[in-house]
Design an enzyme around this catalytic site. Structure first.
Site, short mmCIF file in Angstrom:
data_model
loop_
_atom_site.label_atom_id
_atom_site.label_comp_id
_atom_site.label_asym_id
_atom_site.label_seq_id
_atom_site.Cartn_x
_atom_site.Cartn_y
_atom_site.Cartn_z
N GLU A 144 7.24 -15.80 -10.44
CA GLU A 144 6.78 -14.22 -10.17
C GLU A 144 6.63 -13.36 -11.05
OE1 GLU A 144 8.91 -11.88 -7.02
OE2 GLU A 144 10.74 -12.40 -8.45
N LYS A 183 6.15 -4.54 -3.63
CA LYS A 183 7.68 -4.40 -3.52
C LYS A 183 7.50 -4.82 -2.06
CE LYS A 183 11.36 -3.63 -5.57
NZ LYS A 183 12.10 -5.01 -5.99
N CYS A 203 0.71 -1.17 -0.28
CA CYS A 203 -0.02 -0.10 0.32
C CYS A 203 0.93 0.90 -0.16
CB CYS A 203 -1.09 0.34 0.70
SG CYS A 203 -2.28 -0.97 1.11
N ASN A 225 -1.59 2.22 5.64
CA ASN A 225 -1.13 1.25 4.77
C ASN A 225 -0.90 0.23 6.26
OD1 ASN A 225 1.03 -1.19 4.19
ND2 ASN A 225 2.74 1.40 4.41
N GLY A 226 -0.97 -1.55 5.92
CA GLY A 226 -0.60 -1.64 7.94
C GLY A 226 -1.86 -3.01 7.74
N ARG A 266 4.22 -0.95 -4.52
CA ARG A 266 3.96 -1.31 -3.05
C ARG A 266 2.62 -2.04 -3.36
NH1 ARG A 266 6.42 1.55 0.48
NH2 ARG A 266 5.50 1.20 1.86
N TRP A 307 -2.49 -2.78 -1.73
CA TRP A 307 -2.32 -4.64 -2.11
C TRP A 307 -3.28 -4.75 -0.27
CZ3 TRP A 307 -0.96 -8.37 1.44
CH2 TRP A 307 0.04 -9.26 0.12
N GLU A 364 17.32 -18.40 -6.63
CA GLU A 364 16.48 -16.95 -7.22
C GLU A 364 15.56 -17.24 -8.56
OE1 GLU A 364 16.01 -14.43 -5.36
OE2 GLU A 364 15.90 -13.50 -7.63
N LYS A 404 12.51 -15.70 -9.96
CA LYS A 404 12.16 -14.92 -10.94
C LYS A 404 11.10 -15.09 -11.53
CE LYS A 404 13.18 -12.08 -8.90
NZ LYS A 404 13.77 -11.99 -8.35
N HIS A 408 17.32 -37.27 -5.29
CA HIS A 408 15.93 -38.63 -3.84
C HIS A 408 14.51 -38.02 -4.55
CE1 HIS A 408 19.82 -39.21 -1.78
NE2 HIS A 408 19.88 -38.45 -2.13
#
Ligand code: F6R
Length: 614
Positions: A494, A609, A2, A101-102, A27, A75, A487, A491, A510
């Site tokens: 996402e 983000k 947010c 925001n929160g 955000r 968000w 990583e 990438k 395995h």
């Protein structure tokens, strides 16, 4: 998570707020909204589901004339993305508008009490509860908005950054924060407010970062005032902003992600500037050398982080164990905080976070400090919460990272961890000055070697066309290349929404080897390191089962070229520097696959983000 923007001054609030929302869209981008008070004292709230551009269109024929306003890009946490759940929320009597925001953890209890007092609610959000609570307190006590906000916040459990405006007092914004960031920009008789400074970088470079549980009273033609929750006036510490507008623009690239991938030679240079000098003979991180004894005597290092930062933490483990012979544990911050961690004062906890605001990482830091450990932060955003909560630390200095998928911050973090391990190693004498000088010299060459890797872009773009419609991918690596595999897989998933799993290559036999067939491509990271012969066997095992292979190899590697379907050749560097070199082609591969699929790489679905909620 947010984004909040606010403006109060003589200028056009709407233009500042919309411009600011665009900058903060990284955000969150489920919905956006704006609240303005016009010259006749009317509170206008406009909000729409979708991105800021949708809001902008919606506002085209609306009354947006105002010198004061607050705005929000969301968000979603409480309630699905919708017009109704979008912020700003307003009090039932239409007097207050608020952005948040929160998360308000006790919102249900507060809401039930307000309903009993006759309040009705329109949205499913915790934020609407907060604005109704503030107005309820204000009316009950016949007090100022500042007093009402303070009293209401005392009842709140959770995290918040808020901005509130009042129809009947259009010359004032009240803002407050706890565990979510908020910064005030102090202009020439005007004020800006935002989740980070990017919305107002072209207007002022004087900034005040709000502290935990601090309330800002922002009034027209009056100086800024700051108060604690128990109503003590706090001192104001105005900082100079080090951010330029060009860092916030795409600079000719179609996407921020591509720009940030291509910036890496420059960002690596910024990251090592002043830290690797005298042709590489001197390598120092001040945060480490200033705490010499703590690092020399460390019994153990625990690294906490999330997501991509957790992957760089894993590389940090290899680096520190190799160079300093200190045992290192790497923990997801979200697991660490609830795992009844055992720490002693001779443990060091390193917290890694690009944004410096990740809620779980912040919580882990607080626990570590409470248990007496020395806490070291590695962050990108100057003035963010994590650097302020840690005993010491290092900025990676790679400039604002706007693409939601982390790229240049990852290589910056790995670079700083390399310098950190070298500095400790030299202090502990587990590295000789010759070792340092040799590696330091390689580090100085790294930016131009990354430049060389970037020249693979056209080849990777062509290769991406073959794999665009694969439904699953395996990423395999060993040693330093194992976190790189993790990583690379992150990438890809996402931004292209293709399922991808990263594995230590030796673990494949395995279980995951059962997945391999002609439909399951494997990306194998196989530079010439001390595990090279081992990974060649893994490459052969995949091939023997009909899997197609894209291998990232050291220049001139004929052995793997003869087995793999495609090879991407990268320059030869010392083993501990391979992650920086081998991760770059994987960033490009996921970028091009996502582009081929028509995905929004800078704002992938469901992501944001800066993850300031649990
Ligand atoms: C992935 C990504 C996330 C972040 C994670 C932690 O590309 O960006 O996985 O790495 O949310 O964020 P920071 O580093 O800001 O703590």
């Amino acid at each position: 998570m947010c984004g909040i923007v606010g403006y109060l001054g003589d200028g056009n609030a709407y233009n500042v707020l919309i411009g600011g929302l665009h900058r903060l869209e990284y955000r969150g981008y489920d919905s956006a909204g704006i609240a303005l008070v016009d010259k006749k004292g009317k509170l206008n709230v406009y909000k729409t589901m979708g991105k800021v551009s949708v809001l902008e269109n919606f506002c085209k024929d609306k009354n947006v004339d105002s010198h004061i306003g607050i705005a929000h890009t969301r968000w979603a946490t409480h309630g699905e993305p919708s017009d109704c759940n979008a912020h700003p929320h307003y009090s039932e009597d239409g007097n207050l508008a608020l952005v948040h925001n929160g998360t308000i953890e006790n919102y249900k209890v507060l809401k039930d009490a307000l309903v009993e007092h006759g309040c009705t609610f329109h949205s499913e959000t915790d934020t609407e509860v907060l604005v109704q609570l503030i107005e309820y307190v204000r009316l009950q006590n016949d007090c100022s908005l500042l007093d009402a906000v303070r009293e209401a916040l005392k009842q709140v459990i959770g995290a918040y950054a808020i901005a509130v405006i009042e129809k009947n007092n259009p010359d004032c914004i009240i803002a407050a924060r706890k565990s979510s960031p908020l910064v005030v920009g102090v202009g020439d008789d005007e004020f800006y407010l935002a989740s980070d400074a990017s919305p107002f970088v072209e207007f002022t470079d004087n900034v005040v970062y709000l502290k935990e549980e601090e309330i800002a009273l922002i009034r027209r033609h009056e100086p800024l005032k700051l108060y604690s929750l128990d109503n003590k006036e706090n001192e104001i510490d105005v900082k100079k902003l080090e951010m330029s507008i060009s860092q916030l623009e795409k600079g000719g690239y179609p996407h921020f992600m591509l720009k940030e991938i291509f910036e890496q030679p420059a960002t690596l240079l910024d990251c090592i500037r002043g830290r690797v000098v005298d042709h590489g003979r001197i390598v120092t991180l001040n945060g480490v050398s200033d705490n010499r004894d703590t690092f020399i005597n460390a019994r153990r290092i625990v690294i906490v982080a999330c997501g991509t930062s957790w992957h760089s933490a894993l590389i940090g483990k290899y680096l520190i164990q190799d160079m300093c012979h200190i045992p290192v544990e790497v923990e997801y911050a979200s697991e660490f905080r609830y795992s009844h961690p055992v720490l002693t004062p001779d443990d060091i906890v390193i917290a890694i976070s690009q944004s410096g605001e990740t809620a779980d990482t912040l919580a882990a830091i607080k626990i570590a400090r409470k248990m007496g450990a020395f806490v070291y932060g590695i962050s990108n955003v100057v003035g963010s919460s994590i650097p302020r909560e840690t005993h010491s630390g290092t900025y990676i200095h790679v400039g604002p990272e706007i693409g939601v998928a982390s790229t240049k911050a990852f290589t910056g973090q790995v670079m700083v961890l390399t310098l950190l391990a070298m500095t400790i190693g030299e202090l502990k004498k587990t590295l000789s000055p010759e070792d340092v000088a040799k590696l330091g010299n390689w580090i100085l060459k790294l930016p131009s070697l990354v430049e060389k890797v970037l020249s693979l872009a056209p080849e990777i773009e062509r290769l991406s066309l073959i794999y665009t419609y694969a439904r699953n991918f395996l990423y395999l690596g060993r040693g330093y290349s194992y976190p790189v595999a993790l990583e690379g897989a992150l990438k890809l998933k996402e931004i292209s929404y293709i399922h991808a799993e990263g594995y230590p290559a030796a673990e494949m036999k395995h279980g995951p080897i059962a997945l391999i067939d002609a439909e399951m491509p494997s990306v194998i990271i196989a530079p010439k390191d001390h595990l090279y012969e081992k990974i060649v066997s893994n490459v052969q095992q995949v091939k023997a089962r009909g899997g197609s292979i894209i291998a990232v190899v050291t220049e001139g590697d004929e052995t793997i070229r003869n087995i793999a379907d495609h090879v991407l050749e990268v320059p030869d560097v010392p083993e501990c520097l391979t992650p920086i070199i081998t991760s770059v082609p994987l960033q490009l591969l996921s970028y091009y696959i996502a582009i081929n699929k028509g995905k929004d790489v800078d704002m992938p679905r469901n992501l944001a983000k800066s993850v300031t909620v649990e």
